[in-house]
Design a protein around this motif. Structure first.
Motif, PDB file in Angstrom:
ATOM      1  N   CYS A 140      59.396 117.805  32.882  1.00 24.93           N
ATOM      2  CA  CYS A 140      58.705 118.275  34.084  1.00 24.93           C
ATOM      3  C   CYS A 140      58.303 119.737  34.000  1.00 24.93           C
ATOM      4  O   CYS A 140      57.419 120.185  34.744  1.00 24.93           O
ATOM      5  CB  CYS A 140      59.591 118.079  35.313  1.00 24.93           C
ATOM      6  SG  CYS A 140      59.991 116.371  35.702  1.00 24.93           S
ATOM      7  N   LEU A 152      49.978 110.684  43.199  1.00 21.54           N
ATOM      8  CA  LEU A 152      51.282 110.785  42.547  1.00 21.54           C
ATOM      9  C   LEU A 152      52.399 110.980  43.547  1.00 21.54           C
ATOM     10  O   LEU A 152      53.490 110.444  43.413  1.00 21.54           O
ATOM     11  CB  LEU A 152      51.250 111.953  41.557  1.00 21.54           C
ATOM     12  CG  LEU A 152      52.524 112.267  40.777  1.00 21.54           C
ATOM     13  CD1 LEU A 152      52.931 111.069  39.940  1.00 21.54           C
ATOM     14  CD2 LEU A 152      52.312 113.480  39.890  1.00 21.54           C
ATOM     15  N   MET A 153      52.115 111.750  44.592  1.00 21.71           N
ATOM     16  CA  MET A 153      53.131 112.062  45.588  1.00 21.71           C
ATOM     17  C   MET A 153      53.701 110.793  46.219  1.00 21.71           C
ATOM     18  O   MET A 153      54.900 110.674  46.451  1.00 21.71           O
ATOM     19  CB  MET A 153      52.525 112.949  46.655  1.00 21.71           C
ATOM     20  CG  MET A 153      53.377 113.181  47.880  1.00 21.71           C
ATOM     21  SD  MET A 153      52.338 113.718  49.256  1.00 21.71           S
ATOM     22  CE  MET A 153      51.268 112.318  49.487  1.00 21.71           C
ATOM     23  N   THR A 184      54.112 107.866  45.023  1.00 19.96           N
ATOM     24  CA  THR A 184      55.062 107.210  44.139  1.00 19.96           C
ATOM     25  C   THR A 184      56.432 107.848  44.274  1.00 19.96           C
ATOM     26  O   THR A 184      57.454 107.173  44.281  1.00 19.96           O
ATOM     27  CB  THR A 184      54.574 107.302  42.681  1.00 19.96           C
ATOM     28  OG1 THR A 184      53.254 106.790  42.607  1.00 19.96           O
ATOM     29  CG2 THR A 184      55.480 106.509  41.759  1.00 19.96           C
ATOM     30  N   GLY A 185      56.456 109.174  44.376  1.00 14.96           N
ATOM     31  CA  GLY A 185      57.729 109.864  44.527  1.00 14.96           C
ATOM     32  C   GLY A 185      58.428 109.496  45.813  1.00 14.96           C
ATOM     33  O   GLY A 185      59.647 109.326  45.843  1.00 14.96           O
ATOM     34  N   GLY A 188      57.673 113.693  43.140  1.00 15.36           N
ATOM     35  CA  GLY A 188      56.226 113.571  43.300  1.00 15.36           C
ATOM     36  C   GLY A 188      55.677 114.564  44.289  1.00 15.36           C
ATOM     37  O   GLY A 188      54.561 115.080  44.135  1.00 15.36           O
ATOM     38  N   ILE A 240      57.033 109.081  37.042  1.00 12.52           N
ATOM     39  CA  ILE A 240      56.513 110.253  37.750  1.00 12.52           C
ATOM     40  C   ILE A 240      56.538 111.466  36.839  1.00 12.52           C
ATOM     41  O   ILE A 240      55.576 112.243  36.771  1.00 12.52           O
ATOM     42  CB  ILE A 240      57.319 110.510  39.025  1.00 12.52           C
ATOM     43  CG1 ILE A 240      57.208 109.317  39.965  1.00 12.52           C
ATOM     44  CG2 ILE A 240      56.833 111.768  39.738  1.00 12.52           C
ATOM     45  CD1 ILE A 240      58.102 109.407  41.161  1.00 12.52           C
ATOM     46  N   ARG A 251      53.711 111.181  34.414  1.00  8.96           N
ATOM     47  CA  ARG A 251      52.402 111.457  35.014  1.00  8.96           C
ATOM     48  C   ARG A 251      52.189 112.952  35.233  1.00  8.96           C
ATOM     49  O   ARG A 251      51.054 113.419  35.310  1.00  8.96           O
ATOM     50  CB  ARG A 251      52.254 110.691  36.330  1.00  8.96           C
ATOM     51  CG  ARG A 251      52.082 109.186  36.144  1.00  8.96           C
ATOM     52  CD  ARG A 251      51.729 108.485  37.438  1.00  8.96           C
ATOM     53  NE  ARG A 251      51.540 107.056  37.249  1.00  8.96           N
ATOM     54  CZ  ARG A 251      52.455 106.132  37.467  1.00  8.96           C
ATOM     55  NH1 ARG A 251      53.657 106.508  37.920  1.00  8.96           N
ATOM     56  NH2 ARG A 251      52.226 104.860  37.263  1.00  8.96           N
ATOM     57  N   LEU A 252      53.284 113.697  35.349  1.00  2.49           N
ATOM     58  CA  LEU A 252      53.150 115.151  35.466  1.00  2.49           C
ATOM     59  C   LEU A 252      52.471 115.751  34.244  1.00  2.49           C
ATOM     60  O   LEU A 252      51.858 116.816  34.331  1.00  2.49           O
ATOM     61  CB  LEU A 252      54.532 115.789  35.639  1.00  2.49           C
ATOM     62  CG  LEU A 252      55.149 115.775  37.026  1.00  2.49           C
ATOM     63  CD1 LEU A 252      56.578 116.285  36.966  1.00  2.49           C
ATOM     64  CD2 LEU A 252      54.338 116.610  37.993  1.00  2.49           C
TER      65      LEU A 252
END
Length: 341
Positions: A99, A132-133, A135-136, A144, A189, A192-193
């Motif tokens: 991350c 993306l958020m 998903t978090g 996310g 996640i 994806r970052l």
């Protein structure tokens, strides 16, 4: 309500969502905060409240609020929860370095559930274009959301870990330290970052290692826990070796996953599965090494620092100069968790 009783007083409204998931509750709360024009929002972990007996101005939440107000571009500050090192193995080896290139810092706990957000962060996180958020939120953590804040160009920070109440700590000890379910929620996640376009606004060097404060690092997990971890990791490592020959040296699989996640139309679930197996193959010999060294002691930590530093440099992330062994092994001023000594 338990957080409210700690002395952190503020006007509030109860939004009832019977049976709602953590993500649905957070989404509803943030939309309400945006509607009323809230300047700051606190997301409190309902399962692990901490330092509730502390005076309000000395609590970790108060520290997070102060840090948020000190940011150049106020975005988010997470207040991580202290936990034994063997409950953070996925974070230690995988999530923290993975991350860091996008977030611009090394998180103590990527499974963040207690955060303080600015009003601007809430507005940007709720933008429909940011997928993306969500998903978090769905899986009950804020990684996310932190990614959305960083993508919006706002600052992200964190406070020292909160020490949980003894009852909450006892519940956390029953968690599986090698939890595939946790990994299946967090790894996609984090991967994806890798494709997040916006680098940190000011490319300050990232620390390759952070301490799990006050957690008796030179201590092994309970024997039954250690045996179960080692058995699961060794079995998976044998499967991986039979499929692909000897597993590549760490952190090469982590770096390969990072590059794969950045490709057009990357198959994130497949990449996450390969990374999970490679992580287990890494973990088996590392656990044996840690056992011979007496726990998460200096030799085991040095191996983590070296791997994280190698990964960050390979991704082009500015890395803070290495600290001395005394710095890395320095004792924390945070109080120990109940039962850790």
């Amino acid at each position: 309500m338990r957080f409210a009783s700690s002395g952190l007083c503020a006007a509030h409204v109860v939004l009832t969502l019977p049976g709602a998931s953590w993500g649905a509750a957070v989404g509803r709360g943030l939309r309400h905060a945006a509607q009323v024009g809230a300047g700051e929002v606190v997301l409190a972990d309902p399962g692990m409240p901490a330092d509730l007996e502390a005076p309000a101005d000395e609590s970790r939440l108060a520290a997070a609020l102060r840090r948020l107000r000190e940011q150049d571009r106020p975005g988010a500050v997470c207040s991580p929860l202290a936990a034994p090192w063997w409950q953070r193995l996925l974070a230690i080896h995988v999530l923290r370095p993975l991350c860091a290139p996008a977030l611009g810092l090394t998180l103590v706990d990527p499974q963040a559930r207690t955060l303080v957000l600015s009003g601007d962060a809430v507005s940007n996180a709720l933008a429909p274009a940011w997928g993306l958020m969500h998903t978090g939120w769905e899986h009950g953590h804020g990684l996310g959301l932190l990614a959305a804040v960083r993508e919006a160009g706002l600052d992200v920070g964190q406070t020292l870990p909160r020490v949980p109440h003894p009852e909450a700590f006892a519940r956390s000890m029953s968690r599986d330290p090698v939890d595939r379910g946790e990994a299946s929620a967090l790894l996609p996640i984090a991967l994806r970052l890798a494709s997040v376009a916006s680098p940190p606004r000011e490319p300050a060097p990232v620390v390759p290692w952070v301490a799990d404060l006050g957690l008796a690092r030179e201590q092994l997990p309970p024997p039954e826990v250690f045996t179960a971890m080692l058995t699961q990791c060794s079995r998976r490592a044998q499967v991986l070796a039979s499929r692909r020959g000897d597993a590549a040296g760490w952190p090469e699989p982590l770096l390969n996953s990072w590059h794969a996640a950045r490709t057009l139309r990357a198959d994130i679930p497949a990449i996450a599965e390969r990374l999970w197996l490679a992580y287990l193959a890494r973990l088996a010999p590392w656990l044996r090494f840690g056992a011979s060294a007496g726990g998460y002691a200096l030799p085991a930590r040095h191996s983590v620092v070296a791997a994280a530093r190698q990964f960050l440099l390979a991704t082009g992330t500015p890395v803070m100069a290495e600290r001395t062994a005394e710095d890395v092994s320095g004792e924390s001023t945070a109080p120990p968790l109940p039962g850790t000594g």
